[in-house]
Design a protein around this motif. Structure first.
Motif, mmCIF file in Angstrom:
data_model
loop_
_atom_site.group_PDB
_atom_site.id
_atom_site.type_symbol
_atom_site.label_atom_id
_atom_site.label_comp_id
_atom_site.label_asym_id
_atom_site.label_seq_id
_atom_site.Cartn_x
_atom_site.Cartn_y
_atom_site.Cartn_z
ATOM 1 N N SER A 261 3.004 -3.452 -0.310
ATOM 2 C CA SER A 261 3.910 -4.501 -0.794
ATOM 3 C C SER A 261 5.373 -4.096 -0.672
ATOM 4 O O SER A 261 5.721 -2.923 -0.827
ATOM 5 C CB SER A 261 3.605 -4.824 -2.263
ATOM 6 N N ARG B 8 -8.185 -5.128 -4.372
ATOM 7 C CA ARG B 8 -6.894 -4.458 -4.204
ATOM 8 C C ARG B 8 -7.007 -2.975 -3.914
ATOM 9 O O ARG B 8 -6.092 -2.382 -3.356
ATOM 10 C CB ARG B 8 -6.054 -4.648 -5.470
ATOM 11 N N GLU C 43 6.155 -3.092 -6.248
ATOM 12 C CA GLU C 43 5.426 -4.246 -6.762
ATOM 13 C C GLU C 43 6.068 -4.789 -8.043
ATOM 14 O O GLU C 43 6.774 -4.082 -8.757
ATOM 15 C CB GLU C 43 3.976 -3.855 -7.082
ATOM 16 N N ALA D 276 2.701 -8.938 -0.327
ATOM 17 C CA ALA D 276 1.653 -7.985 0.050
ATOM 18 C C ALA D 276 1.168 -8.296 1.458
ATOM 19 O O ALA D 276 0.873 -9.446 1.792
ATOM 20 C CB ALA D 276 0.490 -8.048 -0.935
ATOM 21 N N SER E 54 -3.563 -3.159 0.720
ATOM 22 C CA SER E 54 -2.363 -3.798 1.268
ATOM 23 C C SER E 54 -1.162 -2.964 0.854
ATOM 24 O O SER E 54 -1.262 -2.084 -0.002
ATOM 25 C CB SER E 54 -2.211 -5.235 0.737
#
Length: 366
Positions: A110, A94, A143, A56, A108
């Motif tokens: 990833s 998150r 992810e 991330a 973020s």
């Protein structure tokens, strides 16, 4: 043999090992910083281990009163969009919500990185390559991979995140050099999909986690069957969160392994946080499923077998998280690979018998 007992024994575990941390990872761009390398999938080929880990990243620049939200464009580049803090509602570390329409965005973005270890214990890892998001279903990143070997092919389930939500996609490889993408196999919102390593009654089988907006019941894990790993149906309920430590979220963790007693797997649960803008503590439990009817729960742990305890599990991008995503059967021992605090990759070793002994038989009359 499973010894179902009322007074649960202490789970035998060796000290946890920190394998990878953000400072070990090179950012994909000079203006990015890595905030986490975590939630690894692990497979073995001969004496070598291969690991796919989620990486991330976010903008390294900070602006007072503003938040940077990254996304992958359809052309393959990552753009940074800046929003005023007053226009956002912080869900947790998150996720933020845009106040104008309640749409969710990730703080973020990833991708996955592949690592190799020639040490069978998996203590030393070298970078091999990166797998980047592709297409409209992965604009917010990819992810949490899981790897299951079925015959001679390694099948990788992973979460594809976009403005549509979190879906589960599939890719495959035979050598960890080239990868084939097979698209979305479980639509939004569905994640934490793990595959069984062999067909059962002629079908491929998966555990999955529906994540509905309307909560009529505790969080749940379901089972699905497929003739070809692409088309899934015949869904069955497997389990719901019964205890406080799994009252807010529950989902599959490691792809199942077959023991004499049945299919053994670890799963994660989280409790409810009473602090706004935070998530609850993530812990791990064990689950035993019938080898012929895998939707039938034979036994499960009533208390976690893994809880945040070390510094790297208790402190990080998302504090107080252990999130198991891979399990290697090493005879009398199980080696567990997991994400710690959404920041690091770690591993722990358990006595297989102590995990089996911790299981509590379920009432099959219900």
């Amino acid at each position: 043999m499973v010894r179902f007992v009322e007074d649960l024994p202490v789970i035998e575990t060796r000290s946890n090992s920190l394998l990878l941390k953000p400072s070990d990872i090179q950012p994909s761009r000079d203006d990015f910083e890595v905030v986490g390398v975590f939630n690894p999938a692990v497979a073995m080929i001969g004496d070598e281990l291969y690991m796919l880990a989620r990486v991330a990243e976010r903008a390294a620049e900070s602006r007072v009163g503003w938040t940077a939200l990254p996304l992958q464009t359809l052309s393959g580049t990552i753009e940074i969009e800046w929003f005023r803090d007053v226009d956002l509602h912080v869900v947790d570390a998150r996720v933020v919500a845009l106040k104008k329409n309640d749409d969710l965005r990730l703080t973020s973005v990833s991708h996955m990185q592949l690592f190799r270890s020639t040490n069978r214990s998996g203590t030393d890892w070298e970078f091999v390559s990166a797998i980047l998001p592709e297409g409209r279903w992965e604009t917010y990143g990819i992810e949490d991979p899981r790897i299951t070997k079925i015959e001679s092919t390694f099948w990788i389930t992973y979460v594809a995140v976009s403005p549509m939500g979190a879906a589960t996609a599939l890719m495959s490889t035979s050598n960890f050099v080239t990868f084939d993408r097979h698209g979305i196999i479980f639509s939004c919102e569905n994640k934490d999909v793990v595959l069984f390593p062999s067909r059962i009654a002629g079908d491929f089988v998966a555990l999955h986690r529906p994540n509905p907006h309307s909560h009529f019941s505790p969080p749940q894990i379901w089972l699905a069957r497929s003739p070809d790993l692409i088309h899934w149906g015949r869904h069955e309920f497997v389990l719901g969160g019964m205890h406080a430590w799994e009252g807010d979220r529950v989902g599959s963790g490691t792809p199942p392994i077959l023991c004499d007693e049945g299919w053994l797997t670890l799963y994660h649960g989280s409790n409810r946080s009473n602090i706004a803008g935070t998530v609850g503590c993530y812990s791990a439990g064990a689950l035993l499923l019938d080898r012929d009817q895998p939707s039938r729960v034979l036994a499960r742990t009533s208390e976690p077998i893994m809880q945040p305890a070390t510094e790297f599990e208790k402190n990080g991008f998302v504090p107080n998280v252990v999130f198991p995503t891979a399990m290697l059967d090493r005879g009398d021992e199980l080696q567990i690979f997991y994400g710690a605090a959404d920041t690091c990759v770690a591993s722990a070793q358990f006595s297989k018998q102590s995990v089996l002994d911790s299981l509590v038989r379920q009432d099959q009359s219900k």
